[in-house]
Design an enzyme around this catalytic site. Sequence first.
Site, PDB file in Angstrom:
ATOM      1  N   LYS A  80     -21.609 118.089   5.775  1.00  0.00           N
ATOM      2  CA  LYS A  80     -21.736 119.047   6.735  1.00  0.00           C
ATOM      3  C   LYS A  80     -20.618 118.867   7.618  1.00  0.00           C
ATOM      4  O   LYS A  80     -20.193 117.795   7.901  1.00  0.00           O
ATOM      5  CB  LYS A  80     -23.068 119.126   7.739  1.00  0.00           C
ATOM      6  CG  LYS A  80     -23.284 120.099   8.768  1.00  0.00           C
ATOM      7  CD  LYS A  80     -24.629 119.734   9.388  1.00  0.00           C
ATOM      8  CE  LYS A  80     -25.079 120.802  10.185  1.00  0.00           C
ATOM      9  NZ  LYS A  80     -26.356 120.455  10.872  1.00  0.00           N
ATOM     10  N   SER A 155     -29.787 124.430  10.390  1.00  0.00           N
ATOM     11  CA  SER A 155     -28.182 124.923  10.396  1.00  0.00           C
ATOM     12  C   SER A 155     -27.439 124.358   9.363  1.00  0.00           C
ATOM     13  O   SER A 155     -26.133 124.702   9.212  1.00  0.00           O
ATOM     14  CB  SER A 155     -27.570 124.428  11.948  1.00  0.00           C
ATOM     15  OG  SER A 155     -27.937 122.869  11.877  1.00  0.00           O
ATOM     16  N   SER A 179     -32.942 121.246  10.943  1.00  0.00           N
ATOM     17  CA  SER A 179     -31.535 121.653  10.192  1.00  0.00           C
ATOM     18  C   SER A 179     -31.501 121.026   8.990  1.00  0.00           C
ATOM     19  O   SER A 179     -30.587 121.593   7.961  1.00  0.00           O
ATOM     20  CB  SER A 179     -30.437 121.457  11.074  1.00  0.00           C
ATOM     21  OG  SER A 179     -30.389 122.443  12.077  1.00  0.00           O
TER      22      SER A 179
HETATM   23  N1  GLN Z   1     -33.079 125.652  14.505  1.00  0.00           N
HETATM   24  C1  GLN Z   1     -32.802 124.696  15.526  1.00  0.00           C
HETATM   25  C2  GLN Z   1     -32.005 125.097  16.610  1.00  0.00           C
HETATM   26  O1  GLN Z   1     -31.518 126.156  16.447  1.00  0.00           O
HETATM   27  C3  GLN Z   1     -32.676 123.350  14.755  1.00  0.00           C
HETATM   28  C4  GLN Z   1     -31.272 123.169  14.746  1.00  0.00           C
HETATM   29  C5  GLN Z   1     -30.715 121.746  14.000  1.00  0.00           C
HETATM   30  O2  GLN Z   1     -31.618 121.091  13.744  1.00  0.00           O
HETATM   31  N2  GLN Z   1     -29.539 121.397  14.277  1.00  0.00           N
HETATM   32  O3  GLN Z   1     -31.840 124.062  17.522  1.00  0.00           O
END
Ligand code: GLN
Length: 486
Positions: A80, A155, A179
Amino acid sequence: MPELFHQPVAALADQLAAKKLSAVELMQAVIARTEAVESRVKAFNSFDAADALARARASDERRAAGQSRGPLDGIPVGLKDVISVAGQPLTASSKMLANFVSPYDATVTRKLKEAGAVCWGRLNLDEFAMGSSTENSAFKTTSNPWDLARVPGGSSGGSAAALAAGEACATLGSDTGGSIRQPAAFCNVVGMKPSYGLVSRYGLIAYASSLDQIGPFGRTVEDAAIVLGAIAGHDPLDSTSFKTEIPDYRAELSKRRGPWKLGVPKEYFGAGLDPEVGAAVQAAIDYYRKLGCEIKEVSLPHTQYAIATYYIIATAECSSNLARFDGIRYGHRSAKANDAIDIYFHSRAEGFGAEVKRRIILGTYVLSSGYYDAYYLRAQKVRTLIRQDFLNAYREVDAILTPTSPVPAFKIGEKSDPLAMYLLDIYTIGVNLAGLPGASIPCGFTRGGLPIGLQIIGRPFQEADLLAIAHAYEQGHAWHTQHPKL
Ligand code: GLN
């Protein structure tokens, strides 16, 4: 036998060890596959084929000299684009870091390299890991390989989509509120968020430091166990890193056979759960019962406060973490600026996208004097209650089974309201607030052919049990062997 680029790491490692396959051949197959499908999937922000091939060649030379470093030696592992790889771009899918190059390796990167893995490509995400769809990336929206009109989740959407599409053999993501697990569920791969403190965050661009963890995506639970084993362990460079014995997760998979006591939290099966997702998860629960596991209803009564709590704590921490991107210490510097205040103002206005700005503003607000007690402090207290809910449940059960996401992959552009997007995190964020390990594994498809994920939540630092429970399900099912038609 599936194509090379769809085979699990464990199978590829056997062929490499038997010299039926070279790391260069494998890397070439993955590069060719990437070139064939990437214009449709759009999982990568960048990749460096020459560097990857050189590292694959070095792996073959080690193997020829009898110095193989184990199952990851010569395996292309995608990262990532918030995880530092020395000499490679590191953008967080933000204009703010569009031209940034990592000066050093993250600890996980160093560990992967020490295991012989070929770090392959910078994978797309929601800007600074804020989102659930990759639509917040400043550069591109990744497509779900199972349906290109849909999101891969987020994400870490690039990490999940690249693996599902055969553009990498395993990948790393980061999970602050789901994410890793939610995109794994959307793309029919295994994704695992380790206990807070198991994997070093050194070299990870911070979103919300008390919640962030790096973890693996794999085609199988065994692959996730192999990668987790390589990246886990105490690191003096991360002060929240935990000193604990790292078991051989892969070897433990078949040693730990249950039967386990598994909890099903009633709060996770209520309104908003897609019926097809609910049915697939119920079928998985029934399968565990058939394996001889005792299934118990448990209660996590503070679940209803989890979204509010998370979006206070995560935004508060992000407002602090992202202060360093000011056009001076780090990041984009506006050409419009004349003095110092101007540099901050214009650089941040130009460099950050709308969602990142929304969260910095929210986070600054909940920390501001006069509101701190009402929001941030209270959220910290509720966070403790949420953790206590889980620990209470673990007096009775070894692990907890839930859907990973209330819905399967949605259409690109479908969720335009930020709150609607936040609400989708309902089943994953409690795990981060409580610091627990959680995995998502494939457990079926909707009638429309979209993948469904089962979430398994474990006891703190009991990843070996969690993975063994996941493996027991996987052994009796073939969902994970299905690949998208691209
Ligand atoms: N969807 C969650 C957020 O927008 C989790 C994102 C993540 O785990 N980086 O914060």
